[in-house]
Design a protein around this motif. Structure first.
Motif: not given
Length: 192
Positions: A134, A118-119, A86, A161
């Motif tokens: 996410i 998921e993060n 990111y 993004n």
């Protein structure tokens, strides 16, 4: 008549074509699932190879395998260290991910479906550390919502993004490893 029949066959094959690699676009989000052909392999052979692959590649295979139906289905969970890229104020950052994958098995093919992605959020003064889903990768987001996530009101892409596309490659690499394991014919070396 042959031209009409050929056109019908072409259109039918395009409509029923299945994805073989995960992709991501701001208009459609992440590919829902991929179907991989493994010619010459029966469902029991594929099932056995998937279980072996999990046992070799995961630290605690009995804990990561969440559900199975023999020769038909496997659901497992994993964690990828620094697998989510990111943009932050210092440049490119990385987070761990947690995912669940379902593998549906039939003779000659398997379906690879990322059902949870998921993060890790390390927390701050107002929120505690935890895993969070996410939303940008969920397949139930509307095209309008995806466009708002990825583009500013003026139509220019949001810089934060820019790594979403490469994050998908984690699952393509995972699937490639699984596919190679299923197709391997390496015999175990008992002469050690």
């Amino acid at each position: 008549m042959k031209k009409i029949f050929s056109l019908f066959i072409l259109i039918t094959s395009i409509i029923h074509a299945q994805e073989t690699e995960f992709t991501f676009t701001p208009e459609k989000g992440m590919t829902d699932y991929i179907v991989i052909s493994v010619e010459g392999k029966t469902a029991p052979e594929i099932y056995k190879k998937v279980i072996e692959w999990i046992k070799i590649n995961y630290k605690n295979p009995d804990k990561v395998i969440l559900s199975t139906i023999e020769n038909e289905y496997i659901r497992f969970e994993g964690i990828g260290e620094n697998a989510f890229s990111y943009e932050n104020m210092y440049g490119k950052g990385f987070k761990d991910i947690k995912y669940q994958i379902e593998i549906y098995i039939k003779d000659g093919k398997y379906k690879f479906d990322v059902i949870k992605y998921e993060n890790w959020f390390s927390g701050n003064s107002s929120e505690s550390a935890s895993w969070y889903e996410i939303p940008e990768y969920k397949n139930n987001l509307t095209e309008e919502r995806l466009k708002n996530i990825f583009y500013r009101k003026n139509g220019k892409p949001r810089e934060t993004n820019k790594y979403f596309y490469e994050n998908i490659n984690y699952f393509n690499t995972l699937n490639k490893s699984l596919f190679e394991s299923i197709n391997s014919t390496v015999k175990k070396n008992d002469n050690w």
